[in-house]
Design an enzyme around this catalytic site. Structure first.
Site, short mmCIF file in Angstrom:
data_model
loop_
_atom_site.label_atom_id
_atom_site.label_comp_id
_atom_site.label_asym_id
_atom_site.label_seq_id
_atom_site.Cartn_x
_atom_site.Cartn_y
_atom_site.Cartn_z
N TYR A 117 -2.67 3.20 -36.63
CA TYR A 117 -2.33 4.52 -35.87
C TYR A 117 -1.01 4.50 -35.26
CZ TYR A 117 -3.00 8.50 -32.93
OH TYR A 117 -2.67 9.72 -32.08
N SER A 128 2.88 9.97 -31.05
CA SER A 128 1.95 9.59 -29.64
C SER A 128 2.43 8.59 -28.87
CB SER A 128 0.56 9.07 -30.48
OG SER A 128 -0.13 8.39 -29.41
#
Ligand code: NAP
Length: 258
Positions: free
Chosen positions: A164, A149
């Site tokens: 995350y 990401s």
């Protein structure tokens, strides 16, 4: 020198996290099926996985199965891949797409929640990849693509926070180190780092206001679409991508210039 094994016409792509209707995995499954791949959908939601597979088979005329699997559970992964191997053509490609977000600020983070994020986003990727690689190594052909990401590169900044971001940064190291070991087996290993995409993972369906706020610093002036992410994944999983390995592909509309 590693020999190049021909891409078979009967081939299966395993896609984790591909049951959610508006997600990146589902769009990828649809695109690959339209290109003639047989598709195995692994998702924590068994009913949705079965439905998605049914729809894909009916729409594209390819074999497809949906299997309920929690990628963070080794027995569940073993059973799911065994089911795929016994009912579909050889697995040529794997897309590790299953993932969970985590908007918790660091000082409120708990060990349990931290572990869950890593269990799904990183350990799940490790376990599914290791299980699928056995066959790929034997056949001297494979493509592994995982989803990192932009959060790994920019330290979050959109929705999710430290857990995350750290789990998605781990995907980049995993990809690079695994690619080193897999080259001699004819298996490529890559990952992609998307910027914000219009799915439901960031706390539900994005309102127009949230999309506009997220788009502020994106050079292309908008968030990404799932079909755009699917196109990059399908290319990296495809027959023409055999000389790409250990790479992290940015796909973020220019939000991060690496
Ligand atoms: P999504 O629709 O929520 O996709 C995630 C999928 O993974 C869902 O189908 C989810 O099932 C499934 N899943 C969750 N936990 C699982 C588990 N333990 N085992 C198996 N499947 C599990 O969201 P998405 O945006 O398409 O996300 C796909 C991937 O892209 C994720 O790894 C995400 O981190 C990454 N990503 C997304 C963006 C973005 O802006 N959307 C940006 C960068 C990276 P349920 O729906 O039943 O929970």
């Amino acid at each position: 020198m590693t020999e190049t094994t021909a891409f078979p016409s009967a081939r299966t792509a395993v896609i984790t996290g591909a049951a959610s209707e508006r997600g990146i995995g589902r769009a990828t499954a649809d695109l690959l099926a339209s290109q003639g791949w047989c598709v195995a959908i692994l998702d924590i939601d068994a009913d949705a996985a079965a439905l998605a597979a049914e729809h894909i088979a009916a729409t594209h005329g390819v074999q497809s199965i949906g299997v309920g699997a929690d990628v963070s559970d080794q027995e569940s992964v073993e059973a799911a891949i065994a089911a795929v191997e016994s009912s579909l053509p050889p697995i040529v490609a794997l897309a590790n797409i299953a993932g969970i977000s985590s908007p918790t600020e660091f000082m409120n983070e708990t060990k349990e929640a931290w572990d869950r994020v890593f269990a799904v986003n990183m350990t799940g990727t490790f376990m599914v990849t290791q299980r699928v690689l056995a066959g790929m190594i034997e056949r001297k052909l494979g493509r592994v693509v995982s989803i990192s990401s932009i959060s790994a590169q920019r330290g979050g900044g959109t929705y999710s926070k430290v857990a995350y971001s750290a789990s998605k940064a781990a995907i980049i190291g995993f990809t690079r180190a695994l690619a080193r070991e897999m080259g001699e087996h004819g298996v490529t290993v890559n990952c992609i780092a998307p910027g914000p995409v219009d799915t439901d993972i960031m706390g539900g369906t994005l309102s127009e206001d949230r999309k506009a706020a997220m788009s502020k610093d994106i050079l292309m002036g908008r968030v990404g679409r799932v079909d755009e992410i699917a196109a990059l994944l399908a290319f990296l999983m495809g027959g023409q991508a055999g000389f790409i390995t250990a790479a992290t592909y940015d796909i973020n509309g220019g939000l991060q210039i690496s």
